[in-house]
Design an enzyme around this catalytic site. Sequence first.
Site, PDB file in Angstrom:
ATOM      1  N   ASP A   8      76.094 -24.531  51.898  1.00 38.51           N
ATOM      2  CA  ASP A   8      77.149 -23.995  51.053  1.00 38.51           C
ATOM      3  C   ASP A   8      77.752 -22.708  51.501  1.00 38.51           C
ATOM      4  O   ASP A   8      77.342 -22.333  52.820  1.00 38.51           O
ATOM      5  CB  ASP A   8      76.567 -23.705  49.738  1.00 38.51           C
ATOM      6  N   HIS A   9      78.594 -22.010  51.070  1.00 35.48           N
ATOM      7  CA  HIS A   9      79.451 -20.949  51.454  1.00 35.48           C
ATOM      8  C   HIS A   9      78.256 -19.783  51.748  1.00 35.48           C
ATOM      9  O   HIS A   9      78.412 -19.145  52.560  1.00 35.48           O
ATOM     10  CB  HIS A   9      80.178 -20.253  50.295  1.00 35.48           C
ATOM     11  N   CYS A  67      71.195 -22.349  52.065  1.00 34.62           N
ATOM     12  CA  CYS A  67      72.067 -21.939  51.040  1.00 34.62           C
ATOM     13  C   CYS A  67      71.662 -20.471  50.763  1.00 34.62           C
ATOM     14  O   CYS A  67      71.024 -19.863  51.849  1.00 34.62           O
ATOM     15  CB  CYS A  67      71.856 -22.688  49.456  1.00 34.62           C
ATOM     16  N   THR A  69      69.242 -18.901  49.039  1.00 28.80           N
ATOM     17  CA  THR A  69      67.826 -18.867  48.955  1.00 28.80           C
ATOM     18  C   THR A  69      67.098 -19.847  49.611  1.00 28.80           C
ATOM     19  O   THR A  69      65.632 -20.045  49.699  1.00 28.80           O
ATOM     20  CB  THR A  69      67.194 -18.615  47.648  1.00 28.80           C
ATOM     21  N   GLY A  70      67.799 -21.058  49.672  1.00 30.47           N
ATOM     22  CA  GLY A  70      67.087 -22.415  49.965  1.00 30.47           C
ATOM     23  C   GLY A  70      66.726 -23.280  48.966  1.00 30.47           C
ATOM     24  O   GLY A  70      66.367 -24.281  48.863  1.00 30.47           O
ATOM     25  N   MET A  73      69.278 -26.009  47.235  1.00 28.77           N
ATOM     26  CA  MET A  73      69.163 -27.323  48.287  1.00 28.77           C
ATOM     27  C   MET A  73      67.826 -28.074  48.171  1.00 28.77           C
ATOM     28  O   MET A  73      67.780 -29.144  48.249  1.00 28.77           O
ATOM     29  CB  MET A  73      69.342 -26.532  49.587  1.00 28.77           C
ATOM     30  N   HIS A 100      50.823 -30.106  57.153  1.00 24.70           N
ATOM     31  CA  HIS A 100      50.437 -30.620  55.808  1.00 24.70           C
ATOM     32  C   HIS A 100      51.098 -31.480  55.177  1.00 24.70           C
ATOM     33  O   HIS A 100      50.764 -32.328  54.283  1.00 24.70           O
ATOM     34  CB  HIS A 100      49.622 -29.322  55.125  1.00 24.70           C
ATOM     35  N   HIS A 135      45.894 -35.185  54.776  1.00 28.25           N
ATOM     36  CA  HIS A 135      47.239 -34.938  54.526  1.00 28.25           C
ATOM     37  C   HIS A 135      48.085 -36.045  54.678  1.00 28.25           C
ATOM     38  O   HIS A 135      48.867 -36.168  53.697  1.00 28.25           O
ATOM     39  CB  HIS A 135      47.679 -33.938  55.616  1.00 28.25           C
TER      40      HIS A 135
END
Length: 155
Positions: A8-9, A67, A69-70, A73, A100, A135
């Site tokens: 994003d922006h 984005c 903070t992540g 998304m 993992h 895992h």
Amino acid sequence: MKIAIASDHAGKDLKSLISDYLSLTSHSVLDYGVSVDSEGSVDYPDFADVVASEVSNGRADRGVLICGTGTGMSIAANKFAGIRAAVVYDEFSARMSRAHNDTNILCMGARTVNHSRAIDFLKIWLATEFEDGRHKERVAKIAEIEKRVGNREAE
Ligand code: RB5
């Protein structure tokens, strides 16, 4: 690998850095914007939608979403079948998310990580193989949940 990428922006400068870095590697990059030259704000779910859809359908092998903070998304991307997206914020989380959790989408926050370190996290994420054994069984359980719950509301 074919890697789909978008932001994003808030994430456009870091996304552009990552896109430039990837274009120097043997990976092929599918860059879905937003352009570094664009002005104004856009909605991160629109960009997560495109990248997660490409990975979910197998048109891309992996995805990268940036984005502020992540977080937004990753929430949006994880709505897609077969998507395992995680916010990565240091070397350890980058490695473990692959080893993992077999993540296929890397999310990072342009406002929360140092941009040159973000390239190091990306390199680790691309280079780390998923570990087999317990895992694999745990990730298979996630797929079972997805199959059972799908898009229905939790009972
Ligand atoms: C945009 O201001 C910001 O909310 C977005 O980039 C992201 O951090 C959301 O999770």
